[in-house]
Design a protein around this motif. Structure first.
Motif, PDB file in Angstrom:
ATOM      1  N   SER A 147       0.820  -1.221   0.000  1.00 37.46           N
ATOM      2  CA  SER A 147       0.000   0.000   0.000  1.00 37.46           C
ATOM      3  C   SER A 147       0.847   1.261   0.000  1.00 37.46           C
ATOM      4  O   SER A 147       0.380   2.316   0.425  1.00 37.46           O
ATOM      5  CB  SER A 147      -0.946  -0.016   1.209  1.00 37.46           C
ATOM      6  OG  SER A 147      -0.211  -0.220   2.407  1.00 37.46           O
ATOM      7  N   ALA A 150      -0.979   3.687  -2.220  1.00 35.42           N
ATOM      8  CA  ALA A 150      -2.394   3.929  -1.930  1.00 35.42           C
ATOM      9  C   ALA A 150      -2.561   5.099  -0.962  1.00 35.42           C
ATOM     10  O   ALA A 150      -1.653   5.445  -0.212  1.00 35.42           O
ATOM     11  CB  ALA A 150      -3.024   2.665  -1.333  1.00 35.42           C
ATOM     12  N   LEU A 192      -2.964  -0.381   4.062  1.00 33.50           N
ATOM     13  CA  LEU A 192      -3.706  -1.601   4.402  1.00 33.50           C
ATOM     14  C   LEU A 192      -3.041  -2.293   5.577  1.00 33.50           C
ATOM     15  O   LEU A 192      -1.808  -2.317   5.675  1.00 33.50           O
ATOM     16  CB  LEU A 192      -3.746  -2.549   3.202  1.00 33.50           C
ATOM     17  CG  LEU A 192      -4.719  -2.251   2.067  1.00 33.50           C
ATOM     18  CD1 LEU A 192      -4.620  -3.334   1.012  1.00 33.50           C
ATOM     19  CD2 LEU A 192      -6.143  -2.140   2.568  1.00 33.50           C
ATOM     20  N   ASP A 221      -6.948 -10.096 -11.367  1.00 39.29           N
ATOM     21  CA  ASP A 221      -6.640  -9.681  -9.993  1.00 39.29           C
ATOM     22  C   ASP A 221      -5.593  -8.568  -9.986  1.00 39.29           C
ATOM     23  O   ASP A 221      -5.707  -7.586  -9.246  1.00 39.29           O
ATOM     24  CB  ASP A 221      -6.146 -10.882  -9.191  1.00 39.29           C
ATOM     25  CG  ASP A 221      -6.375 -10.707  -7.689  1.00 39.29           C
ATOM     26  OD1 ASP A 221      -6.681  -9.583  -7.256  1.00 39.29           O
ATOM     27  OD2 ASP A 221      -6.239 -11.699  -6.955  1.00 39.29           O
ATOM     28  N   GLU A 256      -7.117  -5.286 -10.913  1.00 36.58           N
ATOM     29  CA  GLU A 256      -7.880  -4.702  -9.809  1.00 36.58           C
ATOM     30  C   GLU A 256      -6.944  -4.123  -8.744  1.00 36.58           C
ATOM     31  O   GLU A 256      -7.222  -3.046  -8.178  1.00 36.58           O
ATOM     32  CB  GLU A 256      -8.782  -5.778  -9.195  1.00 36.58           C
ATOM     33  CG  GLU A 256      -9.572  -5.336  -7.974  1.00 36.58           C
ATOM     34  CD  GLU A 256     -10.553  -4.208  -8.284  1.00 36.58           C
ATOM     35  OE1 GLU A 256     -10.979  -3.530  -7.331  1.00 36.58           O
ATOM     36  OE2 GLU A 256     -10.895  -4.000  -9.469  1.00 36.58           O
ATOM     37  N   LEU A 257      -5.845  -4.792  -8.477  1.00 41.37           N
ATOM     38  CA  LEU A 257      -4.874  -4.270  -7.504  1.00 41.37           C
ATOM     39  C   LEU A 257      -4.258  -2.968  -7.995  1.00 41.37           C
ATOM     40  O   LEU A 257      -3.986  -2.063  -7.198  1.00 41.37           O
ATOM     41  CB  LEU A 257      -3.791  -5.319  -7.246  1.00 41.37           C
ATOM     42  CG  LEU A 257      -4.247  -6.583  -6.517  1.00 41.37           C
ATOM     43  CD1 LEU A 257      -3.124  -7.619  -6.495  1.00 41.37           C
ATOM     44  CD2 LEU A 257      -4.698  -6.266  -5.096  1.00 41.37           C
ATOM     45  N   ARG A 258      -4.020  -2.888  -9.314  1.00 41.27           N
ATOM     46  CA  ARG A 258      -3.492  -1.625  -9.860  1.00 41.27           C
ATOM     47  C   ARG A 258      -4.522  -0.514  -9.728  1.00 41.27           C
ATOM     48  O   ARG A 258      -4.183   0.630  -9.407  1.00 41.27           O
ATOM     49  CB  ARG A 258      -3.103  -1.827 -11.340  1.00 41.27           C
ATOM     50  CG  ARG A 258      -2.626  -0.554 -12.029  1.00 41.27           C
ATOM     51  CD  ARG A 258      -1.299  -0.100 -11.446  1.00 41.27           C
ATOM     52  NE  ARG A 258      -0.950   1.242 -11.882  1.00 41.27           N
ATOM     53  CZ  ARG A 258      -1.184   2.348 -11.194  1.00 41.27           C
ATOM     54  NH1 ARG A 258      -1.841   2.285 -10.014  1.00 41.27           N
ATOM     55  NH2 ARG A 258      -0.804   3.526 -11.632  1.00 41.27           N
ATOM     56  N   ARG A 259      -5.781  -0.841  -9.943  1.00 39.65           N
ATOM     57  CA  ARG A 259      -6.835   0.170  -9.808  1.00 39.65           C
ATOM     58  C   ARG A 259      -6.912   0.703  -8.387  1.00 39.65           C
ATOM     59  O   ARG A 259      -7.184   1.897  -8.174  1.00 39.65           O
ATOM     60  CB  ARG A 259      -8.178  -0.441 -10.225  1.00 39.65           C
ATOM     61  CG  ARG A 259      -9.319   0.559 -10.329  1.00 39.65           C
ATOM     62  CD  ARG A 259     -10.650  -0.130 -10.519  1.00 39.65           C
ATOM     63  NE  ARG A 259     -11.005  -0.934  -9.354  1.00 39.65           N
ATOM     64  CZ  ARG A 259     -11.531  -0.421  -8.223  1.00 39.65           C
ATOM     65  NH1 ARG A 259     -11.732   0.890  -8.110  1.00 39.65           N
ATOM     66  NH2 ARG A 259     -11.836  -1.215  -7.214  1.00 39.65           N
ATOM     67  N   ARG A 260      -6.620  -0.176  -7.426  1.00 40.18           N
ATOM     68  CA  ARG A 260      -6.660   0.228  -6.012  1.00 40.18           C
ATOM     69  C   ARG A 260      -5.342   0.858  -5.557  1.00 40.18           C
ATOM     70  O   ARG A 260      -5.181   1.148  -4.376  1.00 40.18           O
ATOM     71  CB  ARG A 260      -6.980  -0.994  -5.150  1.00 40.18           C
ATOM     72  CG  ARG A 260      -8.367  -1.577  -5.377  1.00 40.18           C
ATOM     73  CD  ARG A 260      -8.520  -2.918  -4.675  1.00 40.18           C
ATOM     74  NE  ARG A 260      -8.271  -2.801  -3.237  1.00 40.18           N
ATOM     75  CZ  ARG A 260      -8.154  -3.851  -2.405  1.00 40.18           C
ATOM     76  NH1 ARG A 260      -8.262  -5.083  -2.898  1.00 40.18           N
ATOM     77  NH2 ARG A 260      -7.925  -3.668  -1.126  1.00 40.18           N
ATOM     78  N   ASP A 261      -4.411   1.054  -6.498  1.00 43.03           N
ATOM     79  CA  ASP A 261      -3.096   1.648  -6.187  1.00 43.03           C
ATOM     80  C   ASP A 261      -2.300   0.814  -5.194  1.00 43.03           C
ATOM     81  O   ASP A 261      -1.508   1.346  -4.412  1.00 43.03           O
ATOM     82  CB  ASP A 261      -3.261   3.078  -5.649  1.00 43.03           C
ATOM     83  CG  ASP A 261      -3.638   4.059  -6.746  1.00 43.03           C
ATOM     84  OD1 ASP A 261      -3.236   3.827  -7.906  1.00 43.03           O
ATOM     85  OD2 ASP A 261      -4.339   5.046  -6.445  1.00 43.03           O
ATOM     86  N   LEU A 262      -2.488  -0.501  -5.246  1.00 43.31           N
ATOM     87  CA  LEU A 262      -1.665  -1.392  -4.417  1.00 43.31           C
ATOM     88  C   LEU A 262      -0.395  -1.806  -5.143  1.00 43.31           C
ATOM     89  O   LEU A 262       0.381  -2.615  -4.631  1.00 43.31           O
ATOM     90  CB  LEU A 262      -2.477  -2.623  -4.002  1.00 43.31           C
ATOM     91  CG  LEU A 262      -3.651  -2.321  -3.063  1.00 43.31           C
ATOM     92  CD1 LEU A 262      -4.444  -3.587  -2.775  1.00 43.31           C
ATOM     93  CD2 LEU A 262      -3.166  -1.680  -1.762  1.00 43.31           C
TER      94      LEU A 262
END
Length: 340
Positions: free
Chosen positions: A98, A101, A105, A196, A199-205
């Protein structure tokens, strides 16, 4: 894969005992006709038979070289899978965090993400090895009675196992359901990994560079899978395998007829030595041809194949240790000196 020092003479004789009996009968018939019944006209000069034997030796050498290339390429592919899998584990642990992000997290949530990606990769290995163990019509385990009996006695774990039961260990119920009816489960599992990561890239992880690097590894896994499937699904050319076998048996049938006049020159009952020497020559040529046949299909689960089950277990242990897990599966042990 045979993991002992070498095959014993006993194991080799057991492997070829059926053919030795055939060679004995084939050799005995001409000797009985020649010496007991007086059919001396059946003797054949040794020179043309020797020329046929020379041609057969070249063909056997070509086939064995080509078969070994298939076997060794398969080992290199799975060696690359081992190395790339370890790289995947490192990237999952270090690239997914994170740092980018807006909100940090908790460690337990990050660990769940890491575990999900690593366990899904183990599921890919599981699906791939099950697919590679599925018999094909041209494989020796299908048409060779001795190999089939050996497989029944010492089967590879995938032969009697259930892919769906194993996938449930590594995938969620939803993911298991989504790939249950897919023709190529391994391909779909890699697609789940890519979804997956997106989606992790979208969440800036993760950031763009790390996301691209991990996607590159997924492409590498597809490449390794495709190379394995090429060897599994494309047999050694049947024209070479078939004609070579015809020529070997032609030579075996002619050998005793060519030895008859040679041993008759020694006088007495030496002509009966035609039988053991014909058997010996036939055994050498035919067994050499069988060695090539045993190496043609390196994923069928026989005693001479690539130990993809053991390699997959090694990868699983390495990746789960990266997660800090203590309750790990044991390494695959040899069965009758064979590592599956």
């Amino acid at each position: 894969m045979h993991a002992g020092r070498n095959f014993t003479l006993k194991e080799t004789l057991i492997w070829t005992k059926g053919n030795i009996l055939k060679f004995t009968i084939i050799s005995a018939i001409p000797v009985i006709l020649y010496d007991t019944l007086g059919f001396t006209a059946i003797a054949v000069p040794w020179l043309p038979i020797a020329l046929i034997g020379t041609a057969v030796a070249f063909l056997i050498g070509f086939k064995n070289n080509a078969s070994y290339d298939r076997l060794w390429e398969s080992r290199k592919i799975w060696g690359a899978i081992v190395n790339t899998s370890r790289s995947w584990g490192i990237m999952v642990k270090d690239y997914i965090n994170s740092d980018f992000a807006g909100e940090k997290l908790p460690d337990d949530q990050l660990h769940k993400i890491h575990k999900r990606l690593i366990y899904r990769h183990i599921a890919w290995l599981t699906a791939l090895r099950y697919q590679l163990r599925t018999p094909r019509n041209w494989e020796s385990v299908v048409h060779n009675k001795a190999n089939r009996k050996y497989m029944e006695k010492f089967p590879a774990p995938e032969i009697n196992g259930s892919l769906q039961d194993e996938l449930k260990i590594y995938l969620s119920d939803e993911e298991c359901s989504s790939i249950a009816n897919k023709q190529n489960a391994a391909t779909q599992i890699i697609a789940l990994q890519s979804d997956d990561l997106r989606e992790l890239r979208r969440r800036d992880l993760t950031d763009d560079f790390r996301h691209m690097e991990m996607e590159r590894l997924l492409v590498d896994f597809y490449t390794h899978q495709g190379k394995s499937e090429r060897i599994k699904n494309y047999p050694f050319p049947r024209q070479y395998a078939t004609i070579n076998l015809f020529f070997v048996w032609l030579f075996i049938l002619l050998v005793p007829f060519g030895m008859l006049p040679e041993f008759e020159k020694l006088g007495g009952n030496f002509i009966w030595l035609t039988i053991p020497f014909s058997v010996l020559v036939s055994w050498v040529f035919h067994t050499t041809e069988k060695i090539g046949e045993a190496s043609e299909n390196p994923f069928e689960g026989s005693a001479n194949d690539i130990p993809i089950t053991a390699l997959s277990r090694t990868i699983e242990i390495d990746l789960r240790e990266m997660l800090g897990e203590q309750d790990l599966p044991e390494s695959i042990k040899t069965t009758n000196n064979i590592l599956f």
